[in-house]
Write an enzyme that holds these catalytic residues in place. Structure first.
Site, PDB file in Angstrom:
ATOM      1  N   HIS A  12      42.917  28.748 -21.641  1.00 11.77           N
ATOM      2  CA  HIS A  12      44.065  28.138 -21.213  1.00 11.77           C
ATOM      3  C   HIS A  12      45.003  28.509 -20.316  1.00 11.77           C
ATOM      4  O   HIS A  12      46.006  28.273 -20.293  1.00 11.77           O
ATOM      5  CB  HIS A  12      44.853  27.460 -22.356  1.00 11.77           C
ATOM      6  CG  HIS A  12      45.325  28.481 -23.283  1.00 11.77           C
ATOM      7  ND1 HIS A  12      45.447  28.350 -24.674  1.00 11.77           N
ATOM      8  CD2 HIS A  12      45.961  29.796 -23.003  1.00 11.77           C
ATOM      9  CE1 HIS A  12      45.993  29.447 -25.186  1.00 11.77           C
ATOM     10  NE2 HIS A  12      46.515  30.337 -23.938  1.00 11.77           N
ATOM     11  N   HIS A  59      53.298  29.609 -26.636  1.00 14.34           N
ATOM     12  CA  HIS A  59      53.726  30.944 -26.343  1.00 14.34           C
ATOM     13  C   HIS A  59      55.246  31.258 -26.242  1.00 14.34           C
ATOM     14  O   HIS A  59      55.750  31.113 -25.372  1.00 14.34           O
ATOM     15  CB  HIS A  59      53.151  31.061 -24.743  1.00 14.34           C
ATOM     16  CG  HIS A  59      51.510  31.029 -25.106  1.00 14.34           C
ATOM     17  ND1 HIS A  59      50.749  29.709 -24.912  1.00 14.34           N
ATOM     18  CD2 HIS A  59      50.522  31.900 -24.827  1.00 14.34           C
ATOM     19  CE1 HIS A  59      49.530  30.060 -24.789  1.00 14.34           C
ATOM     20  NE2 HIS A  59      49.338  31.141 -24.587  1.00 14.34           N
ATOM     21  N   HIS A 193      41.524  38.986 -23.123  1.00 17.20           N
ATOM     22  CA  HIS A 193      42.423  39.377 -21.947  1.00 17.20           C
ATOM     23  C   HIS A 193      43.706  40.054 -22.745  1.00 17.20           C
ATOM     24  O   HIS A 193      43.777  40.145 -24.099  1.00 17.20           O
ATOM     25  CB  HIS A 193      43.072  38.325 -21.355  1.00 17.20           C
ATOM     26  CG  HIS A 193      43.647  37.181 -22.125  1.00 17.20           C
ATOM     27  ND1 HIS A 193      43.000  36.539 -23.230  1.00 17.20           N
ATOM     28  CD2 HIS A 193      44.875  36.409 -22.184  1.00 17.20           C
ATOM     29  CE1 HIS A 193      43.889  35.528 -23.694  1.00 17.20           C
ATOM     30  NE2 HIS A 193      44.985  35.478 -23.305  1.00 17.20           N
ATOM     31  N   GLU A 240      43.457  35.230 -29.548  1.00 16.41           N
ATOM     32  CA  GLU A 240      43.528  33.464 -29.432  1.00 16.41           C
ATOM     33  C   GLU A 240      42.281  32.952 -29.739  1.00 16.41           C
ATOM     34  O   GLU A 240      42.348  31.869 -30.195  1.00 16.41           O
ATOM     35  CB  GLU A 240      44.006  33.119 -27.774  1.00 16.41           C
ATOM     36  CG  GLU A 240      45.341  33.281 -27.729  1.00 16.41           C
ATOM     37  CD  GLU A 240      45.782  32.953 -26.316  1.00 16.41           C
ATOM     38  OE1 GLU A 240      46.963  33.140 -25.964  1.00 16.41           O
ATOM     39  OE2 GLU A 240      44.781  32.812 -25.338  1.00 16.41           O
TER      40      GLU A 240
HETATM   41  C1  DHB Z   1      47.680  34.207 -19.247  1.00 12.99           C
HETATM   42  C2  DHB Z   1      48.564  33.794 -20.222  1.00 12.99           C
HETATM   43  C3  DHB Z   1      47.844  33.156 -21.480  1.00 12.99           C
HETATM   44  O1  DHB Z   1      48.448  32.578 -22.432  1.00 12.99           O
HETATM   45  C4  DHB Z   1      46.599  33.157 -21.664  1.00 12.99           C
HETATM   46  O2  DHB Z   1      45.911  32.472 -22.691  1.00 12.99           O
HETATM   47  C5  DHB Z   1      45.662  33.733 -20.622  1.00 12.99           C
HETATM   48  C6  DHB Z   1      46.302  34.323 -19.458  1.00 12.99           C
HETATM   49  C7  DHB Z   1      48.355  34.901 -18.078  1.00 12.99           C
HETATM   50  O3  DHB Z   1      49.564  34.890 -18.292  1.00 12.99           O
HETATM   51  O4  DHB Z   1      47.597  35.146 -16.969  1.00 12.99           O
HETATM   52 FE    FE Z   2      47.344  31.922 -24.016  1.00 15.21          FE
END
Ligand code: DHB
Ligand code: FE
Length: 284
Positions: A12, A59, A193, A240
């Protein structure tokens, strides 16, 4: 009775929403990301779901450190896109399904899972970006959505095992709703990530692809992976991915039915700081 026809899994990444909203989808960097969703948009046009049960994480938009629900179900009639600092995304408001959501809350809570019931909530990129990826830029979203928020932001977070078991309770709840609805269950977030600290920018394509393999073939074994492995191998925000186990737990094979059909699989690096993963499974 309502029936879960399929489950959809997708990252997402907020920059994906911004690329859409700012008309940048044809730029080579973004075209590669969106190419993975061309099939999905056509598939959705044919599937015509009546309701989407959408598992995502907030978030720090609707919730903050003041209130941290582990699992929260949106029972409202509608949910507005959240202002995440640059104004709300220019996407349609999300229409809820209070009757189905309330039925699920009743069933799942009586099945010993503690849910927070949310009658008012804005929804952030965790929910709106998956809708954009799967439906493009319509005037209105094609069907109602039941938002289901999971805390994967503030420790302690729920285990993959708990999420997988919760998915099974959600399946029981949806399939005991006395209306012939075509319901999809979506699991969103991920893949690997990490957005901050010395390891910011971490991507682990091998681990991600193994996660996809196991989500398809060995969800029970995958659900036993401890949270520390997600953080170590997939980065602090890779946690996540436990949300995908809720959607997987809701598929028929987990309750003794036939194996799901893999109709689409996509993986791409990078989008912003993130690996993008996407999977669609159909119940036979
Ligand atoms: C980013 C934020 C998110 O919530 C995520 O799931 C993936 C990437 C970002 O800020 O790049
Ligand atoms: Fe996220």
């Amino acid at each position: 009775m309502a029936r879960i026809t399929s489950s959809v899994y997708t990252s997402h990444v907020p920059a994906v929403g911004a690329a859409l909203d700012l008309g940048k989808t044809a730029e080579p960097y973004w075209a590669k990301v969106f190419s993975g969703y061309e099939f999905s948009k056509e598939w959705e046009r044919q599937q015509r779901p009546d309701v989407i049960f959408l598992v995502y994480n907030d978030h720090a938009s609707a919730f903050s450190l003041e209130i941290i629900p582990t699992f929260a179900i949106g029972t409202a009639a509608e949910f507005n896109p959240a202002d995440e600092g640059w104004g709300p995304r220019p996407v349609p408001k999300v229409i809820g399904h209070p009757e189905l959501a309330s039925h699920i809350a009743q069933s799942v809570i009586q099945d010993d899972f503690d849910l927070t019931i949310v009658n008012r909530m804005d929804v952030d990129h965790g929910l709106t970006v998956p809708l954009s990826l799967m439906f493009g830029q319509p005037q209105a979203w094609p069907c109602p959505v039941v938002p289901f928020a999971v805390n994967v932001v503030q420790y302690p977070v729920p285990s993959g095992r708990r999420c997988f078991m919760l998915g099974q309770a959600i399946r029981k709840a949806i399939e005991s709703f006395d209306e012939p609805l075509n319901v999809q269950v979506w699991g969103t977030g991920g893949m690997s990530h990490q957005l901050q600290g010395p390891r910011a920018g971490l991507i682990n394509a091998e681990w991600d692809n193994r996660f996809l393999d196991r989500l398809i073939e060995d969800p029970d074994g995958l659900s036993k992976v401890p949270h520390i492995e997600y953080v170590r191998e997939a980065g602090s925000e890779g946690i996540e991915l436990v949300m995908w186990l809720i959607a997987r737990g809701a598929m028929s094979d987990i309750a003794g039915g036939p194996k799901p059909k893999v109709v689409h699989r996509f993986y791409h690096v990078p989008a912003s700081n993130t690996a993008v993963g996407h999977l669609i499974l159909e119940n036979p």
